[in-house]
Scaffold this active site. Structure first.
Site, mmCIF file in Angstrom:
data_model
loop_
_atom_site.group_PDB
_atom_site.id
_atom_site.type_symbol
_atom_site.label_atom_id
_atom_site.label_comp_id
_atom_site.label_asym_id
_atom_site.label_seq_id
_atom_site.Cartn_x
_atom_site.Cartn_y
_atom_site.Cartn_z
ATOM 1 N NE ARG A 199 -46.490 -18.977 -5.487
ATOM 2 C CZ ARG A 199 -47.119 -17.890 -5.953
ATOM 3 N NH1 ARG A 199 -48.357 -17.620 -5.619
ATOM 4 N NH2 ARG A 199 -46.475 -17.066 -6.759
ATOM 5 C CE1 TYR A 249 -50.624 -33.572 15.108
ATOM 6 C CE2 TYR A 249 -50.367 -31.328 14.310
ATOM 7 C CZ TYR A 249 -49.903 -32.631 14.407
ATOM 8 O OH TYR A 249 -48.715 -32.984 13.821
ATOM 9 C CG ASP A 305 -57.897 -31.781 12.257
ATOM 10 O OD1 ASP A 305 -58.073 -32.846 11.641
ATOM 11 O OD2 ASP A 305 -56.768 -31.395 12.634
ATOM 12 C CE LYS A 341 -50.554 -37.152 10.672
ATOM 13 N NZ LYS A 341 -51.221 -36.208 11.545
HETATM 14 C C1 LIG Z 1 -51.023 -34.892 11.837
HETATM 15 C C2 LIG Z 1 -52.162 -34.019 12.174
HETATM 16 C C3 LIG Z 1 -52.191 -32.674 11.764
HETATM 17 C C4 LIG Z 1 -51.038 -32.021 11.023
HETATM 18 O O1 LIG Z 1 -50.854 -32.578 9.759
HETATM 19 P P1 LIG Z 1 -49.436 -32.558 8.992
HETATM 20 O O2 LIG Z 1 -49.759 -33.234 7.708
HETATM 21 O O3 LIG Z 1 -48.460 -33.281 9.861
HETATM 22 O O4 LIG Z 1 -49.070 -31.119 8.831
HETATM 23 C C5 LIG Z 1 -53.299 -31.927 12.083
HETATM 24 N N1 LIG Z 1 -54.330 -32.448 12.774
HETATM 25 C C6 LIG Z 1 -54.334 -33.729 13.192
HETATM 26 C C7 LIG Z 1 -55.497 -34.253 13.959
HETATM 27 C C8 LIG Z 1 -53.251 -34.563 12.908
HETATM 28 O O5 LIG Z 1 -53.253 -35.824 13.327
#
Ligand SMILES: *Cc1c(COP(=O)(O)O)cnc(C)c1O
Length: 408
Positions: free
Chosen positions: A61, A119, A191, A216
């Site tokens: 962890r 998001y 992000d 993603k």
């Molecule tokens: C999918 C996504 C998230 C969240 O990510 P997870 O891996 O599903 O927790 C945050 N920001 C954006 C722009 C996303 O597309």
């Protein structure tokens, strides 16, 4: 001191097997350290490492070599043109990474400025979770730098935006936002999930921290979840401390898969961007289509900004691979379009090898009524495509067949 194995019982022998060999040759692929804990040569060494007087691994962890290998690889890609590579921390999901950043830097009585085009999970985190801890957020149109400046206050600790917003594909002016953050003594957190390195590297434009949902494009195959944050060693140190206390650490198996994903990230994303460009330009001409949101289209409000900020290759500027198509006919037409597609699958997530679609108003933004959708700049008929690795001709004919009979 060694114990003579012959004196040991069969269970003890089974548990205390010889250790795996140490190799002088480095493995080409990433070894998976599938262990929760690490053994020390003495109790003193254990105390020194856990007390951070000596480098080493204690407990997964806290840190794990496979997870560190992934985080360092992302840092290297995000800071490719910086004088020094930034540091990075990996998390079990994108939301774990995002919440890790807010928990590390937001304070009760502190203030956050975030984009209205956010998001959904991040919006909910700020609106429902952080608010309970006394962190107030103003949501503004991040493309209006005057509006951003106007809502900042002395208590503003974080300005938060997405490089490419989902599903509007609005592009954030990272340099402009960084200037405001610097003036106000706040951190600019970006992000960049929809614009992975090879499309954009926000640290090079002045962002303090860059977050990815590695689920993603970085993983790229819709088979693993993860998140990662990069930035200066000092900021990342504070995020690591928060991660250790909150526990959203990435598993070594998932880290292996995500690091492997990075090796093909440029190849996949370049091709996805090229396909998206052709797809967007062609589908925009269909008579049943009201408009297409894609930063690569000259009609897009963020087009010039994207040209300056995004990477280019011999194939041209990479504008990302999220294309939002709005047919005429509102909500009904959008739903009909999304459900008539055969190759593009209706599914959550994005950035993988398969083209996926969401009818925005009934899925990712279902909590918004038509007025709230309009305020966010989203048409009730909008259908978001995450372009995959299929041939562009097949994706275009899939869309054209599904558009037949729709519209005016
Ligand atoms: C999918 C996504 C998230 C969240 O990510 P997870 O891996 O599903 O927790 C945050 N920001 C954006 C722009 C996303 O597309």
């Amino acid at each position: 001191m060694e114990i003579a194995r012959r004196q040991l019982g069969e269970n003890t022998r089974a548990v205390h097997l010889p250790p795996p060999p140490e190799t002088a040759q480095r493995p080409v692929a990433t070894p998976i350290y599938r262990t929760a804990t690490f053994e020390f040569s003495s109790a003193q060494e254990y105390a020194a490492v856990i007390g951070e007087q000596m480098p080493g691994y204690v407990y997964s962890r806290i840190d794990n070599p496979t997870v560190d290998a992934f985080a360092r690889a992302v840092a290297a890609l995000e800071g490719a043109n910086l004088p020094r590579w930034p540091a990075a921390q990996a998390f079990a999901s994108g939301m774990a990474a995002i919440s890790g950043v807010f928990l590390a830097f937001a304070r009760a009585g502190g203030h956050v400025v975030a984009s209205t085009a956010l998001y959904g999970g991040t919006y909910s985190l700020l609106r429902n979770v952080m608010a309970r801890f006394g962190v107030e957020t103003d949501f503004v149109d991040i493309s209006d730098l005057g509006a951003v400046r106007a809502v900042t206050r002395p208590a503003t600790r974080i300005i938060y935006a997405e490089t490419i917003a989902n599903p509007t594909t609005a592009v954030a002016d990272i340099k402009g936002l960084a200037e405001i953050a610097r003036e106000r003594g706040a951190l600019l957190v970006i992000d960049s999930t929809l614009a992975p390195p090879v499309v954009c590297r926000p640290l090079e434009h002045g962002a303090d921290l860059v977050i990815h949902s590695a689920t993603k494009y970085i993983g790229g195959h819709s088979d693993v979840t993860g998140g990662v944050v990069t930035g200066s060693l000092e900021l990342i140190g504070q995020i690591r401390a928060t991660r250790i206390d909150t526990g959203g650490s990435l598993s070594p198996d998932d880290a292996f898969q995500l690091r492997r994903g990075l090796e093909t990230l440029p190849v996949r994303v370049r091709r996805q961007c090229a396909t998206a460009s052709v797809f967007a330009a062609t589908v925009a001409k269909h008579p049943a289509v009201a408009y297409v949101d894609y930063p690569g289209l000259p009609t897009h409000t963020g087009h010039e900004l994207a040209r300056r900020m995004f990477d280019a290759g011999p194939e041209g500027v990479r504008f990302g691979a999220i294309v939002t198509v709005t047919p005429y006919g509102g909500r009904e037409a959008g739903l009909a379009f999304a459900s008539k597609l055969r190759l593009a699958k209706a599914a959550a997530s994005l950035g993988g090898t398969h083209t996926l679609v969401s009818h925005v108003a009934s899925t990712t933004h279902r909590q918004l009524d038509d007025r709230a959708l309009a305020a966010a700049g989203i048409d009730p008929g909008a259908v978001r495509f995450s372009i995959g690795l299929e041939d562009s001709e097949d994706l275009i004919s899939d869309a054209f067949v599904a558009l037949e009979g729709l519209g005016r």
